[in-house]
Design a protein around this motif. Sequence first.
Motif: not given
Length: 520
Positions: A98-104, A121-129
Amino acid sequence: MGQGYSSSSSLPGLGRGGDLTLALPDECLASIFGKLGCHDRNNCSLVCKHWKRVDSKSRQRLVLVARSEISLWFPSLLARFSSVSVLSLKCSRKLVSLDDDALARIPALLPSLKKLKLKGCVDVTDNGLIAFSLHQPPLLSKLSFASCGIGNRGIVSLLVNCPSLKDLTLKRLRKLDAESTPLSFQQQSCFKTKSKSDTNDCYGFGKLEKLCLKDLHNARLFIPLLCSSAHSLKTLIVCRSSGNWDSVLQSLQTTSSTSSIEEIQMDNVQMGDPGLVAISGSCPRLQVLYLSRATDCTNDGLSAISNSCRKLRKLHIDAWSRFGSQAICEEGFLSIATKCSGLQEVVLMGVPITVISLDALATSCPVLERMALCNTESVGDSEMQFIGAKFNALKKLCIKNCPISDTGIKAVGKGCPSLVKLKVKRCRGVTKESMWKLRMRRRRLMVSVDSGSMLMAEDEIDNRGGTVQAAVSPPKSRTSTSSSRTHDVNVICSSRGALLIRSRFENALRLNNNNRRRSN
């Protein structure tokens, strides 16, 4: 539990359609669902709309396969389970997660979230956190990240913006190692709203109590985090993380006040006596010390611990050395045994102790309840006899890979009046007769023996799991024929590979006996 239909549907409390569960309060039905496993509970949610509604409102823990396809129906799924407090998202590192948008979106959809775990979740980046943390989830107290694509900026943003965060676990974060940037936020863009006076107090907004670091490769990154959290941190766990941890622990001494750390676990790290000296000087409240494969620790470091950390309750030492030398000996443990009178649990692996240190432990530590002695040639029957005679408060005892015999087991059975559990592993001198007699003498004593510890009959082996039945059943009489002796006594190991080798060895013996009979 389920739907029952009856002709007498007009009975009071039966409900329409004959559903007996309609007469139960939703809280009672939710309590029943809470006692089911994940698979059974999922099946129950498919029975009817009533059960689905109760399950959705009462489910507290949710585990999802966090592939990229989940992002489309992620909002509707979390909206259904709005009362979830523990969320675990797992994905294979080879797949798109899953990507940053879903995490947010998670904080807005799960207002009661207390624990969040991301794995693979390798596609979750600092922007999502950062987007996640800006929601400032009020109840989030525990975070765990393993094999994710996050780095310095995301972790720092969580530490600042999550007011209730107390437990942080970081595992195998390759981007964090590659950045080589310490966890300090003075130059991070997400903290521009903070005043200069606030930025001087690094991480002053949170109250981090537990920090777990595993499989990371740059120890110096965490020096600012440890220094700023020294007043609130209670548990520090470092496992298989490279770097010079002596300098990291020495940084705790630079803080103005003493640290509040009560538990330290160092497993397979580069740490020596300077690190132990730093712990003794900065952690006077230390109660739990776990040293496993700490390469350069010696008796001097343990002596420093014993002089300052008098509140120690649990001590685990695995005296492993890279070059095979004996770094930690009886002298180091003797200093702790004589000065730390509150010890309740002691686990020693590869530490050559004798009656001298056991005498000091029994005299100085009257509340000792749990003890394990493993992988040492110095623990024999004389030490077991001393344990049985002196350790009256001992409740659990584990002996592993030590040269003891039936004499030592008998001595422990006659002594140790408070003993409730005895575990024996890989002690070849112990026979099944002694274990059976001990069980008959102490019927309330739980005796655990692995199948690699003794010689026993073939028909007393459970080949399915490699477990031993002889410890609870009386021994069988041995026959006098040579062929039966060959098959009655076997050396048993607990692994399946060893059982396979044993079966092939016995087949070879049978063929050899048959050939001898034919020749005669």
